[in-house]
Design an enzyme around this catalytic site. Sequence first.
Site, PDB file in Angstrom:
ATOM      1  N   ASP A  15     171.528 -28.540 -35.043  1.00 58.87           N
ATOM      2  CA  ASP A  15     171.434 -28.005 -36.631  1.00 58.87           C
ATOM      3  C   ASP A  15     172.775 -27.321 -36.962  1.00 58.87           C
ATOM      4  O   ASP A  15     173.653 -27.169 -36.066  1.00 58.87           O
ATOM      5  CB  ASP A  15     170.389 -26.827 -36.594  1.00 58.87           C
ATOM      6  N   ASN A  63     162.606 -33.126 -43.767  1.00 57.96           N
ATOM      7  CA  ASN A  63     164.140 -33.652 -44.149  1.00 57.96           C
ATOM      8  C   ASN A  63     164.315 -34.266 -45.527  1.00 57.96           C
ATOM      9  O   ASN A  63     165.188 -34.762 -45.968  1.00 57.96           O
ATOM     10  CB  ASN A  63     165.005 -33.704 -43.205  1.00 57.96           C
TER      11      ASN A  63
HETATM   12  C1  IPE Z   1     165.600 -28.706 -38.220  1.00 58.97           C
HETATM   13  O1  IPE Z   1     166.685 -28.529 -39.205  1.00 58.97           O
HETATM   14  C2  IPE Z   1     165.294 -30.173 -38.188  1.00 58.97           C
HETATM   15  C3  IPE Z   1     166.519 -30.861 -37.488  1.00 58.97           C
HETATM   16  C4  IPE Z   1     167.264 -30.291 -37.013  1.00 58.97           C
HETATM   17  C5  IPE Z   1     166.345 -32.570 -37.624  1.00 58.97           C
HETATM   18  P1  IPE Z   1     166.543 -28.106 -40.775  1.00 58.97           P
HETATM   19  O2  IPE Z   1     167.848 -27.703 -41.094  1.00 58.97           O
HETATM   20  O3  IPE Z   1     165.764 -28.951 -41.260  1.00 58.97           O
HETATM   21  O4  IPE Z   1     165.609 -26.694 -40.421  1.00 58.97           O
HETATM   22  P2  IPE Z   1     165.392 -25.563 -41.777  1.00 58.97           P
HETATM   23  O5  IPE Z   1     165.226 -26.260 -43.016  1.00 58.97           O
HETATM   24  O6  IPE Z   1     166.780 -24.817 -41.552  1.00 58.97           O
HETATM   25  O7  IPE Z   1     164.380 -24.612 -41.194  1.00 58.97           O
HETATM   26  C1  IPE Z   2     171.063 -30.830 -38.933  1.00 60.74           C
HETATM   27  O1  IPE Z   2     172.103 -30.260 -39.712  1.00 60.74           O
HETATM   28  C2  IPE Z   2     170.877 -32.133 -39.038  1.00 60.74           C
HETATM   29  C3  IPE Z   2     169.506 -32.425 -39.795  1.00 60.74           C
HETATM   30  C4  IPE Z   2     168.567 -31.447 -40.305  1.00 60.74           C
HETATM   31  C5  IPE Z   2     169.260 -33.889 -40.156  1.00 60.74           C
HETATM   32  P1  IPE Z   2     171.691 -29.581 -41.137  1.00 60.74           P
HETATM   33  O2  IPE Z   2     172.092 -31.106 -42.055  1.00 60.74           O
HETATM   34  O3  IPE Z   2     170.307 -29.229 -41.408  1.00 60.74           O
HETATM   35  O4  IPE Z   2     172.876 -28.630 -41.280  1.00 60.74           O
HETATM   36  P2  IPE Z   2     172.850 -27.193 -42.229  1.00 60.74           P
HETATM   37  O5  IPE Z   2     171.538 -26.477 -41.439  1.00 60.74           O
HETATM   38  O6  IPE Z   2     172.568 -27.617 -43.488  1.00 60.74           O
HETATM   39  O7  IPE Z   2     174.230 -26.636 -41.791  1.00 60.74           O
HETATM   40 MG    MG Z   3     169.942 -27.092 -41.222  1.00 64.35          MG
END
Ligand code: IPE
Ligand code: IPE
Ligand code: MG
Length: 227
Positions: A15, A63
């Site tokens: 993340d 997502n």
């Molecule tokens: C969790 O991250 C899913 C992945 C890393 C693929 P998210 O960014 O989707 O999680 P939330 O929305 O902060 O809970």
């Molecule tokens: C994790 O990074 C990747 C996925 C969830 C696919 P994010 O895209 O959620 O990054 P933040 O949380 O917005 O910084």
């Molecule tokens: Mg995220």
Amino acid sequence: MVEAKLPTHVAVIMDGNGRWAQKCGKTRNIGHIEGAKRVPLVVKHLFSRGVRVVTLYAFSEENFARPNEEVQGIFDRVAEFVEGFSETFGDVRLVFSGELEAVSGRLCAACRQAELTTRSNAPFTLNILLNYGGRSEIIRAARLFSCDSSSDADFRSGLYHPELPDPDLIIRTGGEKRLSGFMPYQSAYSELYFSDVLFPDITTADLDAALEDYLGRSRRFGGIKTP
Ligand code: IPE
Ligand code: IPE
Ligand code: MG
């Protein structure tokens, strides 16, 4: 003295790509590109430390709530990764968990092909969660479950990869302290490690810090600590 036991299965909730991009004044898709660049380093380092199974949370079913362009960008990164997999990782088995048939036909076919090509590789396995939902996995297993049985093993047989051991250690980068649907059935007794590092900034030292922390944990599984 009993030697501390390294984890067999380490999972990484990758993340912070979006916040990394924001911090650098770049688009979210650039954040995913930079994040994807770190994946080989992370996986190879964990294998080099004796971990046999690595799980990466790449894309949750939730997502899909993101803009189309971002979703497509993430899928493109996964496709590139799968295409270069054998060259990058040699004899590692690659498996996917999630509803792959609901992602684009080409990506799904490439993932299934990579699973086939690498299926006899050992001893290392990389499990990628793609279009994965933790509740969906449980519902799927419940549907396949026979009402005559009450065994954990029978229920597990309906999970995406029942042959994999449960994660011993779950590392989440990006500072959030939650699991966001990550393997709820299998994580019942996992050790959790939360890091503020944004995934595109992760280093082997961050992974070593997580492993070091894990070695200091006392895993009791409901029992009592043995001397
Ligand atoms: C969790 O991250 C899913 C992945 C890393 C693929 P998210 O960014 O989707 O999680 P939330 O929305 O902060 O809970
Ligand atoms: C994790 O990074 C990747 C996925 C969830 C696919 P994010 O895209 O959620 O990054 P933040 O949380 O917005 O910084
Ligand atoms: Mg995220």
